[in-house]
Design a protein around this motif. Sequence first.
Motif, PDB file in Angstrom:
ATOM      1  N   ASP A  45       0.867  -1.191   0.000  1.00 48.71           N
ATOM      2  CA  ASP A  45       0.000   0.000   0.000  1.00 48.71           C
ATOM      3  C   ASP A  45       0.899   1.234   0.000  1.00 48.71           C
ATOM      4  N   MET A  46       0.593   2.204  -0.865  1.00 50.68           N
ATOM      5  CA  MET A  46       1.505   3.339  -1.034  1.00 50.68           C
ATOM      6  C   MET A  46       1.258   4.451  -0.024  1.00 50.68           C
ATOM      7  N   GLN A  47       0.157   4.389   0.731  1.00 51.85           N
ATOM      8  CA  GLN A  47      -0.127   5.428   1.722  1.00 51.85           C
ATOM      9  C   GLN A  47      -0.331   4.757   3.072  1.00 51.85           C
ATOM     10  N   MET A  48       0.744   4.793   3.886  1.00 51.11           N
ATOM     11  CA  MET A  48       0.721   4.158   5.204  1.00 51.11           C
ATOM     12  C   MET A  48       1.399   5.078   6.209  1.00 51.11           C
ATOM     13  N   PRO A  49       1.077   4.910   7.482  1.00 52.00           N
ATOM     14  CA  PRO A  49       1.751   5.720   8.513  1.00 52.00           C
ATOM     15  C   PRO A  49       3.191   5.256   8.723  1.00 52.00           C
ATOM     16  N   ILE A  50       3.933   6.069   9.443  1.00 54.47           N
ATOM     17  CA  ILE A  50       5.334   5.819   9.809  1.00 54.47           C
ATOM     18  C   ILE A  50       6.232   5.892   8.580  1.00 54.47           C
ATOM     19  N   LEU A  51       5.964   5.024   7.593  1.00 49.86           N
ATOM     20  CA  LEU A  51       6.772   5.009   6.370  1.00 49.86           C
ATOM     21  C   LEU A  51       5.840   4.636   5.217  1.00 49.86           C
ATOM     22  N   ASP A  52       5.716   5.539   4.228  1.00 48.66           N
ATOM     23  CA  ASP A  52       4.776   5.236   3.146  1.00 48.66           C
ATOM     24  C   ASP A  52       5.378   4.209   2.187  1.00 48.66           C
ATOM     25  N   GLY A  53       4.525   3.723   1.266  1.00 41.66           N
ATOM     26  CA  GLY A  53       4.938   2.645   0.373  1.00 41.66           C
ATOM     27  C   GLY A  53       6.049   3.031  -0.580  1.00 41.66           C
ATOM     28  N   TYR A  54       6.072   4.308  -1.008  1.00 44.86           N
ATOM     29  CA  TYR A  54       7.117   4.747  -1.933  1.00 44.86           C
ATOM     30  C   TYR A  54       8.493   4.655  -1.274  1.00 44.86           C
ATOM     31  N   GLU A  55       8.598   5.205  -0.064  1.00 48.03           N
ATOM     32  CA  GLU A  55       9.884   5.195   0.627  1.00 48.03           C
ATOM     33  C   GLU A  55      10.268   3.769   1.033  1.00 48.03           C
ATOM     34  N   ALA A  56       9.275   2.973   1.436  1.00 54.24           N
ATOM     35  CA  ALA A  56       9.576   1.584   1.809  1.00 54.24           C
ATOM     36  C   ALA A  56      10.116   0.810   0.607  1.00 54.24           C
ATOM     37  N   THR A  57       9.518   1.037  -0.575  1.00 55.80           N
ATOM     38  CA  THR A  57       9.998   0.356  -1.782  1.00 55.80           C
ATOM     39  C   THR A  57      11.410   0.796  -2.124  1.00 55.80           C
ATOM     40  N   ARG A  58      11.670   2.113  -2.024  1.00 54.67           N
ATOM     41  CA  ARG A  58      13.025   2.602  -2.327  1.00 54.67           C
ATOM     42  C   ARG A  58      14.063   1.992  -1.379  1.00 54.67           C
ATOM     43  N   ARG A  59      13.701   1.846  -0.118  1.00 49.48           N
ATOM     44  CA  ARG A  59      14.659   1.271   0.841  1.00 49.48           C
ATOM     45  C   ARG A  59      14.915  -0.207   0.531  1.00 49.48           C
ATOM     46  N   LEU A  60      13.866  -0.923   0.148  1.00 49.80           N
ATOM     47  CA  LEU A  60      14.059  -2.335  -0.191  1.00 49.80           C
ATOM     48  C   LEU A  60      14.955  -2.475  -1.416  1.00 49.80           C
ATOM     49  N   ARG A  61      14.712  -1.672  -2.445  1.00 48.04           N
ATOM     50  CA  ARG A  61      15.540  -1.772  -3.648  1.00 48.04           C
ATOM     51  C   ARG A  61      16.975  -1.351  -3.355  1.00 48.04           C
ATOM     52  N   ALA A  62      17.130  -0.334  -2.500  1.00 47.78           N
ATOM     53  CA  ALA A  62      18.486   0.104  -2.145  1.00 47.78           C
ATOM     54  C   ALA A  62      19.233  -0.987  -1.387  1.00 47.78           C
ATOM     55  N   ALA A  63      18.492  -1.835  -0.660  1.00 47.07           N
ATOM     56  CA  ALA A  63      19.120  -2.929   0.094  1.00 47.07           C
ATOM     57  C   ALA A  63      19.326  -4.168  -0.765  1.00 47.07           C
ATOM     58  N   GLY A  64      19.016  -4.083  -2.068  1.00 48.36           N
ATOM     59  CA  GLY A  64      19.245  -5.206  -2.962  1.00 48.36           C
ATOM     60  C   GLY A  64      18.090  -6.184  -3.052  1.00 48.36           C
TER      61      GLY A  64
END
Length: 654
Positions: A581-600
């Motif tokens: 889901d792209m709109q969530m509290p604490i950390l939205d889906g866009y930033e969460a996806t970017r962090r996952l991709r940055a971590a490989g």
Amino acid sequence: MLQESVCLEDRALITERAKRILADELFSIRKRTDRVFAVLLTLQWIAAVATAVWISPYTWAGVDSRIHPHVWAASLLGLLFTFFPLGLMWKQPGSELTRQVVAVSQISWSALLIHLTTGRIETHFHIFGSLAFLTWYLDLRVLATATALAIADHLARGYYWPQSVFGSTSASNWRAIEHGGWILFEDIFLVIWIHFGLRTLWGSALQQARLRHTNHLIETKVRDRTGELQAYANEMEAAQRTLQEQARVLSSQADDLKRANQAAEQANRAKSEFLANMSHEIRTPMTAILGFADVLGESLREPEQLDAITTIKRNGAYLLELVNDILDLSKIEAGKLQLERIRCQTLSVIADVASLMRVRAASKGLPLDVEYVGPIPEMIETDPTRLRQILINLIGNAIKFTEIGRVRLIVKLRRAPQPRLCIDVVDTGLGMTDAQVARLFKPFTQADASTTRRFGGTGLGLSISKRFAEMLDGDLSVTSKLGSGSTFRLEVSAGNLEGVPMLSGPFEASSTRARPTADREVQLAGHVLLAEDGPDNQRLISFVLKHAGAQVTVADNGQTAVDLALAALREGKPFDCVLMDMQMPILDGYEATRRLRAAGYKAPIVALTAHAMAGDDTKCLAAGCNDYTTKPIQRQRLISLIAEYCAAQAASST
């Protein structure tokens, strides 16, 4: 019956108001015409005296002379013909008495001038000019008075004093009748002109009356709404004072209230995100409502229960359509809607829409065919999200209003004057009259008053679609015949096609992505991470995926989703797919996806968004998502999408 009586009352009010407007307009015209005749009568008096003095100032009897009677006639009669009407114009401007006196005076002037010129035929034209001027009053009675006086003058003077009117001591009685005939001949055209002028003024008055009546209704509604809002504001103000009082009493809640106030101020500064947030907040509960209604519908067998579930789904879908349309329209009107211009696959866009809408068409027993005419560009430069939205709206309307026959999409490329992709949506439905077509693209308008009751709809979809088409440098038009169906033609700019391959041949089978169809049960075999903050949607989506055979792990915010995904990756058991889901509290889906991709993290990530806004697909892809789907979820599409990526992930792992 009540509605009919209200309409009759409205029409009566409009007619009465139109009569008052017409009367005011006629009075204004007649006052202005009075002023014109004031000048004209004065100039005629001056001209008559000057003519009499110039032509025959004196009459002679031997060596004796005296002022010619023409001079006295021009001076005294002209004074009477001029200043008596002027007095009425000053005392009673625009009145019927003033008009009648002006008519008599003007025709009398014509008779006097004919007399002063000893019946010269050229002077007779003054009568025709006088009658023409008198039509400015737009009063048939004035024209009748002037005509009767002119004919009577010709007949009387032609019989008793022909020299004063015809310049001859003897003249045939038929000559006066002939002159009267020419006057009546002119009257035919003057009566037509007066009738046309009155009709034009009446039409204008009726239009003004309608506008004023509409404005009155709108103002009344605005006042009512303003009162309601004011009352609501007063209630909110009272509630705020209560909260402030409680805040002072309950010191332990002071920090919470302060944070809430800061959040409210921050939300006020972020007005540009208001529409997207509203869409998300409405769609989140609606996803659960519609999804669980769909699930319940499969387990129920009683007709009454099934009818209740169907009613919930239909009205929920209608509410979402209304919200989406109002959001789009408000952004368009405010000039805040930004469209993308990106390269997208032509056949993929059309095939996706056709695949989605075939399910709806099949529910009514209608075929949905796609035909390609001539070569089609492999890629076009447009906004694919808005293009899909337009096509879904057009095809949905075609299916809605078609009971028998079929719906077709005809796709072709028009190169001149600039490259445009043309898509005709052809149905065999109800069709429309020319009057219905004329108001079809106006907001909140249906083809006729009964359409909303029979078929539903907001009356906004076609208006928004036309705006989108124009924003895509194209147009949306319609041709229709009542009872024979309609053809909507959508044209959008294809962009620069230089170097773009052109495709020919049958495309339907090859252009549709290989996803399982809605009429076949799909089984999942994978582990899915669901990142969703809404408890109801967590339960719904988990139920749908588990029922299809998937194993589901739930994270209620973006940070938890990142932690779970990376932990599973470190353990060597990565998830087969992440539904984010792209709109969530604490950390939205866009930033969460970017962090996952940055971590490989390489497993597929599918975005779950609210109402698709311009740039959503690009934004999701830019963040690292493989695909996206919208709320409320379409169960079969969601399962098919997850099945595709789980299968791809399993294949890459082996």
